[in-house]
Design an enzyme around this catalytic site. Sequence first.
Site, PDB file in Angstrom:
ATOM      1  N   GLU A  43       0.055  -8.733  -0.170  1.00 31.78           N
ATOM      2  CA  GLU A  43      -0.251  -7.338   0.153  1.00 31.78           C
ATOM      3  C   GLU A  43       0.937  -6.627   0.796  1.00 31.78           C
ATOM      4  O   GLU A  43       1.146  -5.440   0.579  1.00 31.78           O
ATOM      5  CB  GLU A  43      -1.495  -7.234   1.030  1.00 31.78           C
ATOM      6  CG  GLU A  43      -2.791  -7.624   0.303  1.00 31.78           C
ATOM      7  CD  GLU A  43      -3.095  -6.757  -0.913  1.00 31.78           C
ATOM      8  OE1 GLU A  43      -2.623  -5.610  -0.990  1.00 31.78           O
ATOM      9  OE2 GLU A  43      -3.808  -7.255  -1.812  1.00 31.78           O
ATOM     10  N   TYR A 126      -4.354  -0.055   5.609  1.00 32.62           N
ATOM     11  CA  TYR A 126      -4.529  -0.533   4.241  1.00 32.62           C
ATOM     12  C   TYR A 126      -4.437  -2.052   4.174  1.00 32.62           C
ATOM     13  O   TYR A 126      -5.317  -2.735   3.626  1.00 32.62           O
ATOM     14  CB  TYR A 126      -3.486   0.112   3.298  1.00 32.62           C
ATOM     15  CG  TYR A 126      -3.499  -0.585   1.965  1.00 32.62           C
ATOM     16  CD1 TYR A 126      -4.445  -0.241   1.019  1.00 32.62           C
ATOM     17  CD2 TYR A 126      -2.629  -1.641   1.704  1.00 32.62           C
ATOM     18  CE1 TYR A 126      -4.521  -0.928  -0.174  1.00 32.62           C
ATOM     19  CE2 TYR A 126      -2.698  -2.332   0.523  1.00 32.62           C
ATOM     20  CZ  TYR A 126      -3.635  -1.977  -0.416  1.00 32.62           C
ATOM     21  OH  TYR A 126      -3.734  -2.667  -1.575  1.00 32.62           O
ATOM     22  N   ASP A 144      -5.754   2.719  -1.309  1.00 30.61           N
ATOM     23  CA  ASP A 144      -4.382   3.063  -1.713  1.00 30.61           C
ATOM     24  C   ASP A 144      -4.453   4.179  -2.752  1.00 30.61           C
ATOM     25  O   ASP A 144      -5.518   4.766  -2.974  1.00 30.61           O
ATOM     26  CB  ASP A 144      -3.651   1.824  -2.245  1.00 30.61           C
ATOM     27  CG  ASP A 144      -4.258   1.314  -3.546  1.00 30.61           C
ATOM     28  OD1 ASP A 144      -5.287   1.855  -3.993  1.00 30.61           O
ATOM     29  OD2 ASP A 144      -3.688   0.381  -4.128  1.00 30.61           O
TER      30      ASP A 144
HETATM   31  N1  ADE Z   1      -2.026  -3.675  -5.207  1.00 30.94           N
HETATM   32  C1  ADE Z   1      -2.139  -3.948  -3.911  1.00 30.94           C
HETATM   33  N2  ADE Z   1      -2.854  -5.067  -3.714  1.00 30.94           N
HETATM   34  C2  ADE Z   1      -3.205  -5.516  -4.939  1.00 30.94           C
HETATM   35  C3  ADE Z   1      -3.942  -6.632  -5.401  1.00 30.94           C
HETATM   36  N3  ADE Z   1      -4.460  -7.523  -4.555  1.00 30.94           N
HETATM   37  N4  ADE Z   1      -4.099  -6.768  -6.728  1.00 30.94           N
HETATM   38  C4  ADE Z   1      -3.565  -5.863  -7.558  1.00 30.94           C
HETATM   39  N5  ADE Z   1      -2.851  -4.811  -7.197  1.00 30.94           N
HETATM   40  C5  ADE Z   1      -2.675  -4.632  -5.890  1.00 30.94           C
END
Ligand code: ADE
Length: 359
Positions: A43, A126, A144
């Site tokens: 993340e 987030y 997001d």
């Molecule tokens: N963007 C941010 N976290 C994500 C996730 N776990 N899977 C796919 N896209 C992402």
Amino acid sequence: LPALPPDRLPGLILDWYDRHRRDLPWRMAPGVPSDPYRVWVSEIMLQQVRVETVRRYYGPFVERWPSVEALAAAPVEEVLRHWSGMGRYARAFNLHAAARLVLERHGGRLPDEEEALRALPGVGPYTAAAVLAIAFGRAATPVDGNFERVFARLFALRDPLPAARGEIRRLAATLTPGERPGDYVQAVMDLGATVCVPRRPRCGDCPWRDACDARALGLQDALPAGTAKGPRPRRHAVAFLARRGGRVLLRRRPPRGLLAGMLDLPATAMRDRAWRRAEALPDAPFDAAWRRVRGTVRHALSNFDVEVAVMAAEADGGIPENGADLWIEPQDAGREALSTLARKLLAHAAAKGRPKAAR
Ligand code: ADE
């Protein structure tokens, strides 16, 4: 307006996710619990960086540092080296500092409380919500840009972003289920990335098509409002390529701010106006007959584009010592913690920078 009851929505998107989920290296097979450390690393890497870019960095990173303990024990320069090319380098500093805190405060186990997560450097609302949902199975909602778009359309929210953000968050949070919240939030991310895309959403493939207010109103192409981007600002800088006995001079940038902690060529600040030679020269690492290398290097940074002119000189006498300086063989640059911009500058100087007589 669509009559589908909202409590049907999680089930619909989870069924869709079970059939269409993207195969990503940080995702466990269905039913296999996620390692919170790995979720956290993914993340942090995914913050405003494309999934395709993160794919290349994530695997080698967690192989090299498979746990909080391993990462906390690494020198930060090593971590930056592995981050080289991914941008937003302050994230690497924060991740490393946070690993040390997790070791000190939580015995190496990532905390499963929002407040304790938010207390870690680099973890905002987030990321805390993503870790809580994906790693700990909590009904948290990481909102997001993908989430915002999906929910602005689902509820046909016409207020433009960013003003509508609070309302989007509130509405999105009402839907997150207690069952499989980690899969649910990743399903919404995938939906936003592959179906409910910014332009020409593929509504025919959407598990929520019969619930979507924007689609019912024919507004799916118009929402979310307020996302049209103006032209990106362009800034200017001059970088100095110093050579000495076949080596080039690199300088580590300060640990905060732009390209934090990365090795770079010595350079002026980045500013709105182009630099005249006499304005730039006081920032050169030493006095010499600095020659302008033909052309410029353009590069997109997080929030603006930069156009960099390069001046080159050979160091002959002694030069002032600077603790952040490092003379390296150009062929060794590949292994160092260089930003992509610094790599481009070196390549540019190598291609254009040699005086004819010296070739
Ligand atoms: N963007 C941010 N976290 C994500 C996730 N776990 N899977 C796919 N896209 C992402």
